[in-house]
Scaffold this motif. Sequence first.
Motif, PDB file in Angstrom:
ATOM      1  N   ILE A 176       0.888  -1.172   0.000  1.00 49.40           N
ATOM      2  CA  ILE A 176       0.000   0.000   0.000  1.00 49.40           C
ATOM      3  C   ILE A 176       0.917   1.210   0.000  1.00 49.40           C
ATOM      4  O   ILE A 176       1.711   1.390   0.937  1.00 49.40           O
ATOM      5  N   ASP A 177       0.847   2.011  -1.057  1.00 45.59           N
ATOM      6  CA  ASP A 177       1.707   3.184  -1.144  1.00 45.59           C
ATOM      7  C   ASP A 177       0.923   4.421  -0.719  1.00 45.59           C
ATOM      8  O   ASP A 177       0.123   4.958  -1.487  1.00 45.59           O
ATOM      9  N   ALA A 178       1.134   4.837   0.522  1.00 52.56           N
ATOM     10  CA  ALA A 178       0.462   6.031   1.056  1.00 52.56           C
ATOM     11  C   ALA A 178       1.469   7.166   1.223  1.00 52.56           C
ATOM     12  O   ALA A 178       1.281   8.057   2.049  1.00 52.56           O
ATOM     13  N   SER A 179       2.552   7.106   0.431  1.00 50.20           N
ATOM     14  CA  SER A 179       3.574   8.166   0.510  1.00 50.20           C
ATOM     15  C   SER A 179       3.175   9.362  -0.344  1.00 50.20           C
ATOM     16  O   SER A 179       3.651  10.472  -0.124  1.00 50.20           O
ATOM     17  N   GLY A 180       2.327   9.126  -1.338  1.00 49.47           N
ATOM     18  CA  GLY A 180       1.950  10.191  -2.268  1.00 49.47           C
ATOM     19  C   GLY A 180       2.969  10.384  -3.371  1.00 49.47           C
ATOM     20  O   GLY A 180       2.728  11.151  -4.312  1.00 49.47           O
ATOM     21  N   VAL A 181       4.118   9.704  -3.289  1.00 50.35           N
ATOM     22  CA  VAL A 181       5.160   9.865  -4.310  1.00 50.35           C
ATOM     23  C   VAL A 181       4.650   9.313  -5.640  1.00 50.35           C
ATOM     24  O   VAL A 181       4.074   8.226  -5.692  1.00 50.35           O
ATOM     25  N   LYS A 182       4.823  10.124  -6.695  1.00 46.76           N
ATOM     26  CA  LYS A 182       4.393   9.651  -8.021  1.00 46.76           C
ATOM     27  C   LYS A 182       5.518   8.778  -8.590  1.00 46.76           C
ATOM     28  O   LYS A 182       6.430   9.264  -9.241  1.00 46.76           O
ATOM     29  N   GLU A 183       5.463   7.489  -8.261  1.00 46.58           N
ATOM     30  CA  GLU A 183       6.509   6.549  -8.678  1.00 46.58           C
ATOM     31  C   GLU A 183       6.433   6.297 -10.177  1.00 46.58           C
ATOM     32  O   GLU A 183       5.376   6.433 -10.789  1.00 46.58           O
ATOM     33  N   ASP A 184       7.554   5.886 -10.747  1.00 47.46           N
ATOM     34  CA  ASP A 184       7.588   5.428 -12.130  1.00 47.46           C
ATOM     35  C   ASP A 184       6.719   4.160 -12.228  1.00 47.46           C
ATOM     36  O   ASP A 184       6.961   3.174 -11.536  1.00 47.46           O
TER      37      ASP A 184
ATOM     38  N   PHE B 176      -1.348  -0.913  -4.194  1.00 48.29           N
ATOM     39  CA  PHE B 176      -2.475   0.011  -4.054  1.00 48.29           C
ATOM     40  C   PHE B 176      -1.930   1.417  -3.814  1.00 48.29           C
ATOM     41  O   PHE B 176      -1.147   1.625  -2.883  1.00 48.29           O
ATOM     42  N   LEU B 177      -2.331   2.360  -4.669  1.00 51.74           N
ATOM     43  CA  LEU B 177      -1.890   3.755  -4.541  1.00 51.74           C
ATOM     44  C   LEU B 177      -3.004   4.573  -3.903  1.00 51.74           C
ATOM     45  O   LEU B 177      -4.159   4.492  -4.368  1.00 51.74           O
ATOM     46  N   THR B 178      -2.675   5.358  -2.876  1.00 47.84           N
ATOM     47  CA  THR B 178      -3.728   6.160  -2.234  1.00 47.84           C
ATOM     48  C   THR B 178      -3.886   7.530  -2.892  1.00 47.84           C
ATOM     49  O   THR B 178      -4.281   8.501  -2.241  1.00 47.84           O
ATOM     50  N   HIS B 179      -3.553   7.602  -4.179  1.00 44.21           N
ATOM     51  CA  HIS B 179      -3.833   8.831  -4.934  1.00 44.21           C
ATOM     52  C   HIS B 179      -4.358   8.436  -6.314  1.00 44.21           C
ATOM     53  O   HIS B 179      -4.050   7.346  -6.806  1.00 44.21           O
ATOM     54  N   PRO B 180      -5.122   9.332  -6.955  1.00 45.61           N
ATOM     55  CA  PRO B 180      -5.631   9.008  -8.296  1.00 45.61           C
ATOM     56  C   PRO B 180      -4.463   8.900  -9.265  1.00 45.61           C
ATOM     57  O   PRO B 180      -3.489   9.631  -9.125  1.00 45.61           O
ATOM     58  N   SER B 181      -4.561   7.999 -10.235  1.00 43.13           N
ATOM     59  CA  SER B 181      -3.477   7.875 -11.215  1.00 43.13           C
ATOM     60  C   SER B 181      -4.041   7.439 -12.562  1.00 43.13           C
ATOM     61  O   SER B 181      -4.645   6.371 -12.669  1.00 43.13           O
ATOM     62  N   SER B 182      -3.794   8.267 -13.590  1.00 39.47           N
ATOM     63  CA  SER B 182      -4.255   7.894 -14.935  1.00 39.47           C
ATOM     64  C   SER B 182      -3.394   6.756 -15.486  1.00 39.47           C
ATOM     65  O   SER B 182      -3.770   6.114 -16.464  1.00 39.47           O
ATOM     66  N   LEU B 183      -2.253   6.496 -14.843  1.00 37.79           N
ATOM     67  CA  LEU B 183      -1.350   5.443 -15.321  1.00 37.79           C
ATOM     68  C   LEU B 183      -1.585   4.093 -14.637  1.00 37.79           C
ATOM     69  O   LEU B 183      -1.039   3.071 -15.065  1.00 37.79           O
TER      70      LEU B 183
ATOM     71  N   ILE C 167      -3.252  -0.591  -8.602  1.00 34.09           N
ATOM     72  CA  ILE C 167      -4.653  -0.245  -8.328  1.00 34.09           C
ATOM     73  C   ILE C 167      -4.696   1.054  -7.522  1.00 34.09           C
ATOM     74  O   ILE C 167      -4.201   1.102  -6.393  1.00 34.09           O
ATOM     75  N   SER C 168      -5.269   2.088  -8.127  1.00 33.06           N
ATOM     76  CA  SER C 168      -5.418   3.340  -7.383  1.00 33.06           C
ATOM     77  C   SER C 168      -6.754   3.320  -6.642  1.00 33.06           C
ATOM     78  O   SER C 168      -7.776   2.907  -7.204  1.00 33.06           O
TER      79      SER C 168
ATOM     80  N   ILE D 125     -12.494  16.185 -10.052  1.00 32.69           N
ATOM     81  CA  ILE D 125     -13.220  15.744 -11.251  1.00 32.69           C
ATOM     82  C   ILE D 125     -12.318  14.895 -12.156  1.00 32.69           C
ATOM     83  O   ILE D 125     -12.779  13.905 -12.748  1.00 32.69           O
ATOM     84  N   SER D 126     -11.017  15.225 -12.228  1.00 34.93           N
ATOM     85  CA  SER D 126     -10.103  14.341 -12.973  1.00 34.93           C
ATOM     86  C   SER D 126     -10.128  12.953 -12.343  1.00 34.93           C
ATOM     87  O   SER D 126     -10.208  11.935 -13.043  1.00 34.93           O
ATOM     88  N   ALA D 127     -10.039  12.914 -11.002  1.00 37.51           N
ATOM     89  CA  ALA D 127     -10.042  11.617 -10.301  1.00 37.51           C
ATOM     90  C   ALA D 127     -11.330  10.852 -10.615  1.00 37.51           C
ATOM     91  O   ALA D 127     -11.300   9.638 -10.853  1.00 37.51           O
TER      92      ALA D 127
END
Length: 343
Positions: free
Chosen positions: A94-102, A115-122, A144-145, A219-221
Motif C-alpha cells: 500500500i503506497d500512502a507516501s503520495g510519491v508519483k513513482e515510475d 495500491f496507490l492512495t492517490h488518483p493515477s491515470s497510469l 490499483i489506485s 473531477i479528474s479523479a
Amino acid sequence: MKTKILLNGVGRIGKAILKIILENKNFEIIAINEINPYLENIVYSINHDSTYGNISDKFKVIQNNFIENSNNKIKVLNHKNLNEIDLSNIDIIIDASGVKEDINLLKNLPVKAIFLTHPSSLADINIILGVNEQNLDVNIHKIISTSSCNATALLPALKIIDDKYEILCGDIVTIHPLLNHQRVLDGNFVSSQTRDVEYNFEFGRSSTQNIIPNKTTTISACSYVLGKINHELISSSSLRVPTDTVGVINVTLMTKKECSKDEIIELFEKYEKNQKFPIVLNNYEPLVSSDFKKENKTTIIDHRYTDVKNNHMIKIIVWYDNEWGYASKVVEILDYYKSIKKG
Ligand SMILES: NC(=O)c1ccc[n+]([C@@H]2O[C@H](COP(=O)([O-])OP(=O)(O)OC[C@H]3O[C@@H](n4cnc5c(N)ncnc54)[C@H](O)[C@@H]3O)[C@@H](O)[C@H]2O)c1
C-alpha cells in the motif's frame, strides 16, 4: 491466511490505514517503509494523534528496527525507492507516501498488487466502491489506485443521481481541511514531492488564518473511474479551511429527467438500505464537521440542504472524513480484492 502487506509512507493516510488494518483479521502489516529516519518519532506519531486520539495498545521500538505492541511486530525500513526493498515476504504494497513513482518500476516489483492512495491515470485501474469495483480483475490489474478522498465521497452520489435522472452538467465546491504540505504561518510556497503544489503561492499562506481557494483534482479523479464524469460536464473549485479533518462538498447538478426533492431523498434512503458496502449515510440532524470524524461511510448526504429547483436543478451537500473515512475505503477495497477468486 493473512495477506502480508508493506505500507509505504506513514503520514496522515498511512497511519489511519495502519490502525484500521490492525483491527482486520485478513491482513498483516509486515513492514513499514518511511523516509523519516527517526524510528522513535515514527512510533511516537503512531501512538499519539491530535485528531483521532492516542492508541491504547502502544508501540515501542525494539531491536533490529522493529516496532511492537502486544499483538504486532513490524519491521521499519528507510528507503527512498520501493525497488531497493527485499519484497520476498510481501504480497501487497500500500503506497500512502503520495510519491508519483515510475509506473513501470511499480509493475516490475515482485508483489501481487500495489495500491496507490492517490488518483493515477497510469494505474491499471482506479477504484471507487459503489461505482466500479465490479471491474476489478485480479488477473490483470496490478497497480490499483484507490482514487482520492473527494472523489470517493462524491462519485457514488453522482452515479446514484445519473443512473436515474441523467446528469447534463454541474458544479462542485469542495471545502477541505488543511493538509501537511501547507504552512502554519505565511512563508514561501512549500514544494512537495508528493503533491502538485509547486508555484501555488496561496499554499504558502497561513493555513490557520485563511480560507484558501484552489483548484481541485476531484473531477479528474472521478473521470479515471467513470469516464462520463469529467471536466466537460462538471466545473469545480476548492476552499481549504483551518480544520483538521472532515470535508464537505457542495454539489449542484442539472438533470435531463424531471425530479423532485422528495424523490432525491427517497433515492438516497433506498440506496442506504440496500447498499453492499458502507458508503451512503443520510443525515437530518443539526450536525457539524467534527460530528462526522471517524465515520467510515464517506458519502454522507445532509438532507437539511437537499433541494430541487424547476424540476431539473439538484443541490446536495456531501460530508466525508477525508482521512479515516477514506482509509476505511482503502481497506474495504483490499477486503474486496481478497474476496475475488483468481481465474
Ligand atoms: N490527507 C488526506 O486527506 C488524503 C486523503 C486521501 C488521499 N490522500 C493521498 O494520500 C497520500 C499521502 O497523503 P498524506 O496526507 O498522508 O500525506 P503526509 O505528508 O501526511 O504523509 C506522507 C508520508 O509519506 C512519507 N514519504 C514521503 N516520501 C516517501 C518515500 N519516498 N518513501 C517512503 N515514505 C515517504 C512522508 O515522510 C510522510 O510520512 C497522498 O497521495 C494524498 O494525495 C490524502
